[in-house]
Design a protein around this motif. Structure first.
Motif, PDB file in Angstrom:
ATOM      1  N   VAL A  12       0.847  -1.184   0.000  1.00  0.00           N
ATOM      2  CA  VAL A  12       0.000   0.000   0.000  1.00  0.00           C
ATOM      3  C   VAL A  12       0.888   1.240   0.000  1.00  0.00           C
ATOM      4  CG1 VAL A  12      -0.187   0.065   2.524  1.00  0.00           C
ATOM      5  CG2 VAL A  12      -2.000   1.069   1.117  1.00  0.00           C
ATOM      6  N   GLN A  13       0.383   2.316  -0.554  1.00  0.00           N
ATOM      7  CA  GLN A  13       1.128   3.574  -0.536  1.00  0.00           C
ATOM      8  C   GLN A  13       0.973   4.256   0.818  1.00  0.00           C
ATOM      9  OE1 GLN A  13      -0.238   5.891  -3.934  1.00  0.00           O
ATOM     10  NE2 GLN A  13       1.503   5.161  -5.145  1.00  0.00           N
ATOM     11  N   ALA A  14       1.945   5.069   1.141  1.00  0.00           N
ATOM     12  CA  ALA A  14       1.875   5.846   2.378  1.00  0.00           C
ATOM     13  C   ALA A  14       0.580   6.656   2.402  1.00  0.00           C
ATOM     14  CB  ALA A  14       3.078   6.772   2.492  1.00  0.00           C
ATOM     15  N   GLY A  15      -0.056   6.664   3.579  1.00  0.00           N
ATOM     16  CA  GLY A  15      -1.339   7.329   3.722  1.00  0.00           C
ATOM     17  C   GLY A  15      -2.529   6.422   3.505  1.00  0.00           C
ATOM     18  N   GLY A  16      -2.276   5.238   2.994  1.00  0.00           N
ATOM     19  CA  GLY A  16      -3.351   4.290   2.715  1.00  0.00           C
ATOM     20  C   GLY A  16      -3.747   3.478   3.935  1.00  0.00           C
ATOM     21  N   SER A  17      -4.639   2.522   3.703  1.00  0.00           N
ATOM     22  CA  SER A  17      -5.179   1.709   4.787  1.00  0.00           C
ATOM     23  C   SER A  17      -5.155   0.226   4.424  1.00  0.00           C
ATOM     24  CB  SER A  17      -6.638   2.108   5.082  1.00  0.00           C
ATOM     25  OG  SER A  17      -6.739   3.441   5.508  1.00  0.00           O
ATOM     26  N   LEU A  18      -5.073  -0.596   5.450  1.00  0.00           N
ATOM     27  CA  LEU A  18      -5.204  -2.040   5.313  1.00  0.00           C
ATOM     28  C   LEU A  18      -5.935  -2.559   6.544  1.00  0.00           C
ATOM     29  CD1 LEU A  18      -1.681  -3.309   4.127  1.00  0.00           C
ATOM     30  CD2 LEU A  18      -3.805  -3.406   2.804  1.00  0.00           C
ATOM     31  N   ARG A  19      -6.616  -3.681   6.378  1.00  0.00           N
ATOM     32  CA  ARG A  19      -7.212  -4.347   7.525  1.00  0.00           C
ATOM     33  C   ARG A  19      -6.725  -5.781   7.575  1.00  0.00           C
ATOM     34  NH1 ARG A  19     -13.381  -5.714   9.565  1.00  0.00           N
ATOM     35  NH2 ARG A  19     -13.271  -7.310   7.919  1.00  0.00           N
ATOM     36  N   LEU A  20      -6.087  -6.117   8.676  1.00  0.00           N
ATOM     37  CA  LEU A  20      -5.623  -7.473   8.887  1.00  0.00           C
ATOM     38  C   LEU A  20      -6.672  -8.257   9.676  1.00  0.00           C
ATOM     39  CD1 LEU A  20      -1.915  -6.822   9.958  1.00  0.00           C
ATOM     40  CD2 LEU A  20      -2.881  -7.011   7.653  1.00  0.00           C
ATOM     41  N   SER A  21      -6.760  -9.537   9.366  1.00  0.00           N
ATOM     42  CA  SER A  21      -7.672 -10.424  10.094  1.00  0.00           C
ATOM     43  C   SER A  21      -6.892 -11.620  10.612  1.00  0.00           C
ATOM     44  CB  SER A  21      -8.793 -10.927   9.177  1.00  0.00           C
ATOM     45  OG  SER A  21      -9.567  -9.861   8.676  1.00  0.00           O
ATOM     46  N   CYS A  22      -7.347 -12.156  11.717  1.00  0.00           N
ATOM     47  CA  CYS A  22      -6.725 -13.350  12.287  1.00  0.00           C
ATOM     48  C   CYS A  22      -7.832 -14.261  12.788  1.00  0.00           C
ATOM     49  CB  CYS A  22      -5.782 -12.979  13.418  1.00  0.00           C
ATOM     50  SG  CYS A  22      -5.146 -14.400  14.346  1.00  0.00           S
ATOM     51  N   ALA A  23      -7.939 -15.424  12.167  1.00  0.00           N
ATOM     52  CA  ALA A  23      -8.936 -16.409  12.577  1.00  0.00           C
ATOM     53  C   ALA A  23      -8.298 -17.399  13.531  1.00  0.00           C
ATOM     54  CB  ALA A  23      -9.479 -17.135  11.354  1.00  0.00           C
ATOM     55  N   ALA A  24      -8.947 -17.620  14.670  1.00  0.00           N
ATOM     56  CA  ALA A  24      -8.399 -18.498  15.705  1.00  0.00           C
ATOM     57  C   ALA A  24      -9.280 -19.727  15.883  1.00  0.00           C
ATOM     58  CB  ALA A  24      -8.302 -17.741  17.022  1.00  0.00           C
ATOM     59  N   SER A  25      -8.652 -20.828  16.217  1.00  0.00           N
ATOM     60  CA  SER A  25      -9.388 -22.063  16.500  1.00  0.00           C
ATOM     61  C   SER A  25      -9.705 -22.152  17.984  1.00  0.00           C
ATOM     62  CB  SER A  25      -8.568 -23.281  16.076  1.00  0.00           C
ATOM     63  OG  SER A  25      -7.369 -23.346  16.836  1.00  0.00           O
ATOM     64  N   GLY A  26     -10.671 -22.995  18.339  1.00  0.00           N
ATOM     65  CA  GLY A  26     -10.950 -23.250  19.742  1.00  0.00           C
ATOM     66  C   GLY A  26     -12.150 -22.500  20.267  1.00  0.00           C
ATOM     67  N   SER A  27     -12.851 -23.113  21.186  1.00  0.00           N
ATOM     68  CA  SER A  27     -14.101 -22.556  21.695  1.00  0.00           C
ATOM     69  C   SER A  27     -13.903 -21.569  22.818  1.00  0.00           C
ATOM     70  CB  SER A  27     -15.011 -23.688  22.173  1.00  0.00           C
ATOM     71  OG  SER A  27     -14.369 -24.416  23.219  1.00  0.00           O
ATOM     72  N   ILE A  28     -12.672 -21.425  23.315  1.00  0.00           N
ATOM     73  CA  ILE A  28     -12.464 -20.512  24.438  1.00  0.00           C
ATOM     74  C   ILE A  28     -11.897 -19.179  23.984  1.00  0.00           C
ATOM     75  CG2 ILE A  28     -12.160 -22.371  26.095  1.00  0.00           C
ATOM     76  CD1 ILE A  28      -9.122 -21.817  25.917  1.00  0.00           C
ATOM     77  N   PHE A  29     -12.003 -18.901  22.695  1.00  0.00           N
ATOM     78  CA  PHE A  29     -11.447 -17.661  22.139  1.00  0.00           C
ATOM     79  C   PHE A  29     -11.922 -16.460  22.925  1.00  0.00           C
ATOM     80  CE2 PHE A  29      -9.900 -14.830  18.897  1.00  0.00           C
ATOM     81  CZ  PHE A  29     -10.834 -13.804  18.827  1.00  0.00           C
ATOM     82  N   ARG A  30     -13.195 -16.460  23.313  1.00  0.00           N
ATOM     83  CA  ARG A  30     -13.762 -15.267  23.944  1.00  0.00           C
ATOM     84  C   ARG A  30     -13.117 -14.950  25.291  1.00  0.00           C
ATOM     85  NH1 ARG A  30     -17.194 -19.488  24.591  1.00  0.00           N
ATOM     86  NH2 ARG A  30     -18.144 -19.884  26.618  1.00  0.00           N
ATOM     87  N   PHE A  31     -12.419 -15.905  25.878  1.00  0.00           N
ATOM     88  CA  PHE A  31     -11.747 -15.673  27.158  1.00  0.00           C
ATOM     89  C   PHE A  31     -10.287 -15.250  26.996  1.00  0.00           C
ATOM     90  CE2 PHE A  31     -15.343 -16.956  29.320  1.00  0.00           C
ATOM     91  CZ  PHE A  31     -15.748 -18.239  28.975  1.00  0.00           C
ATOM     92  N   ASN A  32      -9.799 -15.321  25.758  1.00  0.00           N
ATOM     93  CA  ASN A  32      -8.382 -15.064  25.521  1.00  0.00           C
ATOM     94  C   ASN A  32      -8.128 -13.621  25.113  1.00  0.00           C
ATOM     95  OD1 ASN A  32      -8.055 -18.249  23.801  1.00  0.00           O
ATOM     96  ND2 ASN A  32      -7.918 -17.801  25.991  1.00  0.00           N
ATOM     97  N   ALA A  33      -7.018 -13.072  25.598  1.00  0.00           N
ATOM     98  CA  ALA A  33      -6.531 -11.815  25.039  1.00  0.00           C
ATOM     99  C   ALA A  33      -5.873 -12.110  23.693  1.00  0.00           C
ATOM    100  CB  ALA A  33      -5.526 -11.184  25.983  1.00  0.00           C
TER     101      ALA A  33
END
Length: 126
Positions: A12-33
């Motif tokens: 991307v050029q300077a001044g632009g934007s990106l969105r990173l995503s991270c998909a996690a496995s496991g049912s306890i995701f909601r308790f994790n930082a």
């Protein structure tokens, strides 16, 4: 086994934007930082942003006001919205998961990241 899969990097050029995503496995995701680290060429890996299970967030001074970390517990996914990108934001970005810190400590900004994704490259051109 904890698995983290990042996506969304690119050029991307300077001044632009990106969105990173991270998909996690496991049912306890909601308790994790969750966190995002980055490593620039020749530099140590640094924490960019973190989010506790309760939604509290921490940011590196260098990205405050430009980056936003968020999470969707229904999708087991954490995001990093990066705006006003600078060439110095270039690096490999890693998703990280903390499965050990109690929720009460997370709320005070205490994290202990021990699981990592494979990384996604972000390159910001001037």
């Amino acid at each position: 086994q904890v698995q983290l899969v990042e996506s969304g990097g690119g050029l991307v050029q300077a001044g632009g934007s990106l969105r990173l995503s991270c998909a996690a496995s496991g049912s306890i995701f909601r308790f994790n930082a969750m966190g995002w680290y980055r490593q620039a060429p020749g530099k140590q890996r640094e924490l960019v942003a973190a989010i506790g299970s309760g939604g509290n967030t921490n940011y590196a001074d260098s990205v405050k006001g430009r980056f936003t970390i968020s999470r969707d517990n229904a999708k087991n996914t954490v995001y990093l919205q990066m705006n006003s990108l600078k060439p110095e934001d270039t690096g490999v970005y890693y998703c990280a998961r903390d499965t050990r810190t109690p929720i009460s400590a997370q709320a005070m900004g205490v994290f202990d990241f021990g699981s990592w994704g494979q990384g996604t490259q972000v390159t910001v051109s001037s």
